[in-house]
Design a protein around this motif. Structure first.
Motif, short mmCIF file in Angstrom:
data_model
loop_
_atom_site.label_atom_id
_atom_site.label_comp_id
_atom_site.label_asym_id
_atom_site.label_seq_id
_atom_site.Cartn_x
_atom_site.Cartn_y
_atom_site.Cartn_z
N PHE B 223 0.40 -1.25 -0.31
CA PHE B 223 0.21 -0.23 0.06
C PHE B 223 0.89 1.08 0.46
N ARG B 236 6.11 11.86 1.91
CA ARG B 236 4.35 12.04 2.99
C ARG B 236 4.16 10.64 2.89
N LYS B 240 2.03 9.86 5.83
CA LYS B 240 0.94 9.53 5.64
C LYS B 240 0.15 7.99 6.09
N HIS B 241 0.49 7.39 4.70
CA HIS B 241 0.11 5.57 4.79
C HIS B 241 1.39 5.01 5.76
N ARG B 244 1.38 5.82 10.58
CA ARG B 244 -0.06 5.97 10.46
C ARG B 244 0.07 4.58 10.91
N THR B 245 -0.01 3.24 9.77
CA THR B 245 -0.16 1.80 10.26
C THR B 245 0.72 1.75 11.57
#
Lengths: 698, 325
Positions: B223, B236, B240-241, B244-245
């Motif tokens: 992802f 970024r 962001k991805h 966060r995970t």
């Protein structure tokens, strides 16, 4: 439109969208630098679909990641990738990120992991829009995202956009990824194995969506796949890769009709085909692809090539024009005009089974399953467990396997194939119904008797890597069942080399560890282990689905040969119907825990009667562009319903195209009556459908 | 979801009672609170000892004493120490001390720990990664009392170099210090620096290791590649991805880390002379005081279970896959 027509098409006059020239990629590794891509060149015209075909490790994915600039920092990249007028190699990440997603979009292989689990699907699609258009408001982006999800065929897109990826099925997720890819109307879409992880019926849907995407955006598509069938149906031009290089490229019809490189020829010959009328041996390409470190001089295909001459060992051939728009990299390509794979590779014809003469009805029944049921409870609560539902994994399945025959068990994931296998292998009384092995009912067997019976039923697993203990030498792996069943040590010592030879491995390799073997060889080890106890029935759970096609052919041929030589019976579970068509004598099609159609392979494939069988067969691509173009696809709508809540009446009704065409009175019958398996006019075929009717899909 | 959390909470009450009872029982069996009286010279009259004995209900069976005490606790009365001071007053003042001591250190530890871990993962096998790895292992292998002494020593050197006292290493405030609110705050901060460092360094070392491996798991994920293919720049996409995970598996650690710190800082409190909960437990054991030990145990049990509850809440907030509808 044929490729030749396309050649004159005005679209091409615009010039290529993407020009890759002399692209090379290498990675550091412990064994030295791995040259994953070696001097690759190709171009894609606007609106064209270029298929790149190759086996694992051929460099097809790496080259596309290089185009996107998504390779890790350790990769060394050289050559040129021009997108329109912009050179992409060497551009900094910030500038590339303005092109990625806007001008070039990508669809990945595994939709399960391609979406971030913690954000909603709608937000992720909206993000693709907002990254490139800052002025777009959050609500406008969200609305557009819903439109896009609707466009790729997600039902109730408005509410589904608020769902998280884990609430989507695989096919739905891949649709969402495609929605992201087309969000900014790109000029090029790179699809890297977009359907590999999906079931065939879903694959057909997704390919259809890709076609829509192409029509909507007018983008060129770079389709990377190992599946020649998919390429045949979708691509305009095909590039075949081997060991990091392009070895052949041609318009799709030309390539399939007149391959000019022995590897392509072998690849085509190694494919089992759905439309084969007679059983023919597959063409296995001996050996395995070379390791890409310190490649020797000469053609890398030489060790596997039946036509290799001294020149091949010394000079690596260039990709040269051999016919109009057709290039091949082979010193002997001129000799390959109109050659047949079986001639070039010299495959012996199959010996017919000794039992072939005995009619089926007179052969003993090896396995009989009657009305077997396996339900899993869904429970809630930790201390006070209570049942809140039931998963109907297997719901009344009956079939017989007789000596010397192969029964193929097919269906999409979640249909209960594997549960059926595991129930049989447990050799215990099923929840309901009965299992008989060699005429003995497994109900009431004591431990000792069960262990004895296990000798006769052995299994080969899907994953040849995970199913062999990496810390045991091959000799021990194969000897283990013998030791367990108390065979004498001296006997084991003679039996192990015998078994290795039987499956086509060298007895000298007995002391090696599984890691030293290739995937195909490991699967042969798994087969040798299963055969050690001389079973009567071999249960094969997707034995070739993890293997590359050229390797798969060898294993399929081996299984075929063993069945004939040893008079084995196979229960063969697979999702690849082409393989089943090739290897099985009879086939059972499962849907939501039931068998919906069962019978002799030729009958079922030629004149399937159940709408599900028809849809399944129709979804499978045939590696022949002319046939593919002429085929009418039956597209199933939606996904497999949850086995915890199957539709009342006929279980297939929610996706059935025949049901929707019925009048209200007939529809009611499907809604209320659960159809049972019933004989058709054919000698060996049973169908569970109120409105069964033959329909030639091929 | 709310119902699920409420049910969890009820289970926890039972667990708290069991834990406290075990501590109470164990302390009652081994402690002899009257030993201190017996050794006095001149020995107190037997009548006085008997009175004390009756007051502490030492002749009652242990379960009965526990029920009596816990009943009072439920009404807000924690009882008295053997010397007769009410426990309740001390309890809340000591909780306050511990909170003031650990809040800052923990926040710094979590934030910096996550950042160090993420940086180490993103720059895997480069200098930053090696440097943070070495730092973590050095800190983790130094016992906290050694670390605290080293910090004290460093503070002394700094003070000597500056020629004036910049850092204090005893207590919360200078006892006789009086001044404006700003000056008093500065005085408190001067006392806080060293113990906060002792706490934060350990937490940074600990969290950064876990965060690094959580982030490495995420770095190879598809992802992240998708996010970049959409047009996000790498930083970024990572933020962001990726982050966060990668924070999801950390939720449990954070929750329990914070809960246990308040009681786990025995050494830090003792060395820097802060009279918090950890200090109190040690004091209670020295004084053979069952009530103090039982009270601290109850407090720890509540904290541990609250942490567990908090980690469930955090997890559900961070990860949509486990939310129960």
């Amino acid at each position: 439109m044929t490729a030749a027509e396309q050649f004159l098409d005005p679209v091409l006059a615009e010039g290529p969208v993407l020009t890759v020239s002399n692209l090379s990629v290498s990675f550091p590794s412990e064994a030295g630098r791995v040259d994953a891509v070696r001097g690759l060149s190709y171009e894609i015209a606007t609106g064209e679909v270029l298929g790149i075909v190759g086996e694992s490790g051929s460099g097809k994915s790496v080259s596309s990641m290089a185009v996107m600039g998504l390779l890790p920092g350790s990769a060394r990249i050289s050559g040129s990738v021009r997108f329109r007028d912009t050179e992409l190699i060497g551009k900094p990440d910030v500038e590339l990120s303005r092109i990625r997603g806007r001008r070039i979009a990508m669809v990945f292989q595994d939709p399960l992991s391609a979406l971030t689990p913690v954000f909603t699907v709608g937000d992720q699609v909206a993000e693709a829009l907002q990254v490139h258009r800052r002025e777009l408001s959050a609500s406008a982006a969200r609305n557009r995202a819903v439109e896009l999800l609707d466009l790729v065929g997600i039902p109730n897109a408005g509410s589904r956009a608020k769902a998280f990826p884990h609430e989507f099925s695989g096919g739905m997720r891949q649709r969402a990824v495609i929605a992201m890819a087309i969000a900014n109307d790109p000029d090029l879409i790179i699809a890297d194995e977009p359907t590999t992880a999906l079931d065939v019926t879903v694959q057909a849907q997704v390919l259809d969506v890709l076609k829509t995407a192409r029509e909507v955006t007018g983008a060129g598509i770079l389709l990377i796949t190992h599946d020649l069938g998919v390429v045949a149906g979708v691509a305009d031009r095909v590039l075949v890769m081997y060991a990091g290089r392009a070895v052949e490229s041609a318009p799709v019809d030309e390539l399939f009709a007149r391959p000019r490189m022995p590897y392509t020829l072998g690849l085509l010959g190694s494919l089992p085909r759905l439309d084969d009328e007679e059983r023919r041996p597959l063409v296995p390409i001996e050996g395995q692809p070379p390791a890409l470190t310190n490649l020797p001089a000469g053609c890398p295909f030489t060790p596997r090539c039946p036509l290799a001459v001294d020149l091949c060992r010394e000079v690596e051939p260039e990709l040269e024009i051999v016919a109009m728009a057709h290039r091949a990299a082979c010193h002997r390509s001129s000799e390959l005009v109109r050659s047949d794979a079986t001639d070039v590779y010299g495959v012996s014809t199959l010996a017919e089974a000794g039992t072939g003469e005995v009619p089926r009805g007179e052969r003993p029944v090896v396995l009989a399953v009657r009305d077997m049921i396996k339900h899993y409870p869904i429970t809630r609560g930790t201390v006070l467990r209570r049942r809140i539902g039931t998963v109907h994994a297997v719901d009344g399945v009956s079939f017989e396997v007789r000596q010397g025959e192969t029964l193929g068990l097919v269906g999409e994931s979640g249909c209960g194939k594997t549960t059926t296998l595991m129930e049989i292998l447990s050799l215990t009384q099923p929840e309901r119904g009965s299992v008989e092995v060699l005429g003995r009912d497994v109900t009431g067997l004591d431990r000792k008797a069960r262990t004895r019976l296990r000798r006769d039923v052995q299994v080969v697993f899907q994953d040849p890597v995970a199913s062999l203990d990496p810390r045991m030498p091959v000799a021990d792996i194969i000897a283990e069942p013998l030791v367990t069943h108390g065979v004498l040590r001296s006997e084991i010592r003679t039996r192990v080399p015998e078994l290795l030879r039987l499956v086509g491995l060298r007895p000298e390799h007995a002391s090696r560890y599984p890691a030293e073997f290739s995937g195909g060889q490991r699967q042969r080890i798994g087969i040798a282990r299963a055969l050690a106890l001389e079973p009567k029935l071999l249960v094969l759970d997707e034995p070739v689905s993890a293997l590359d096609v050229s390797i798969q052919a060898g294993v399929v041929n081996l299984l075929e040969e063993l069945r004939v030589r040893l008079g084995l019976a196979y229960l063969f579970v697979a999702h690849d119907l082409s393989v089943v068509r090739h290897i099985a004598d009879r086939v059972a099609v499962m849907y939501l825990g039931r068998i919906v159609e069962i019978g002799e392979v030729r009958t079922v494939f030629r004149a399937p009667q159940h709408p599900y069988t028809q849809a399944l067969l129709s979804a499978i691509p045939v590696p022949d562009p002319a046939v593919e173009r002429a085929r009418e696809r039956i597209l199933l709508t939606g996904d497999l319903p949850s086995p915890a809540d199957p539709p009342a009446g006929c279980r297939f009704r929610s996706r059935c195209f025949r049901y929707t065409a019925l009048d209200a009175a007939d529809q009611r019958r499907c809604e209320q009556d659960d159809p049972a398996l019933e004989r058709t006019d054919a000698p060996d075929q049973q169908v569970a459908c109120h409105f069964a009717a033959p329909y030639a899909v091929l | 979801m709310a119902r699920f959390l409420v049910r969890r909470l009820l289970n926890y009450v039972a667990l708290c009672l069991i834990a406290t009872f075990l501590a109470f029982g164990l302390a009652s069996l081994t402690f002899n609170p009257l030993a201190a009286y017996a050794e006095r010279t001149p020995p107190p009259p037997p009548a006085a000892i008997a009175a004390k004995r009756a007051e502490l209900r030492l002749d009652d069976p242990i379960p009965a004493r526990f029920v009596g005490w816990i009943g009072d606790v439920a009404l807000g009365d924690f009882g008295t120490t053997t010397t007769g001071t009410p426990i309740g007053e001390q309890l809340f003042s000591r909780i306050g001390v511990s909170l003031r001591l650990f809040a800052l250190g923990t926040v710094i530890g979590v934030v910096v720990g996550v950042l160090v871990g993420v940086t180490g993962a993103v720059r895997q096998y480069r200098f930053t990664d090696y440097a943070s790895t070495v730092f973590s292992f050095v800190i983790l292998s130094i016992p906290v009392f050694v670390l605290a002494q080293l910090l004290k020593f460093g503070g002394l050197q700094l003070n000597a170099a500056a020629g004036t006292t910049i850092l204090y290493f005893q207590g919360e405030v200078t006892p006789s210090f009086r001044g404006s609110a700003g000056a008093e705050l500065l005085d408190r901060l001067q006392h806080l620096v060293l113990p906060t460092l002792a706490i934060a360094l350990q937490q940074i070392a600990y969290y950064s290791r876990y965060q690094r491996s959580a982030m490495l798991d995420v770095l190879g994920s598809d992802f992240l590649r998708t996010a970049q293919a959409k047009g996000l720049t790498r930083p970024r996409a990572l933020f962001k991805h990726g982050l966060r995970t990668a924070l999801i598996p950390m939720a449990t650690l954070f929750a329990f880390g914070f809960g246990l710190l308040l009681t786990g800082g025995v050494f830090t409190e003792r060395i820097f002379g802060w009279f918090g909960m950890g200090d109190w437990l040690v004091y209670g054991i020295q004084r053979q005081d069952t009530t103090i030990v039982a009270t601290v145990t109850l407090f720890v049990a509540v904290l541990v279970l609250l942490s567990g509850w908090l980690s469930d809440v955090l997890y559900a907030a961070l990860d949509p896959r486990i939310r129960i509808r």
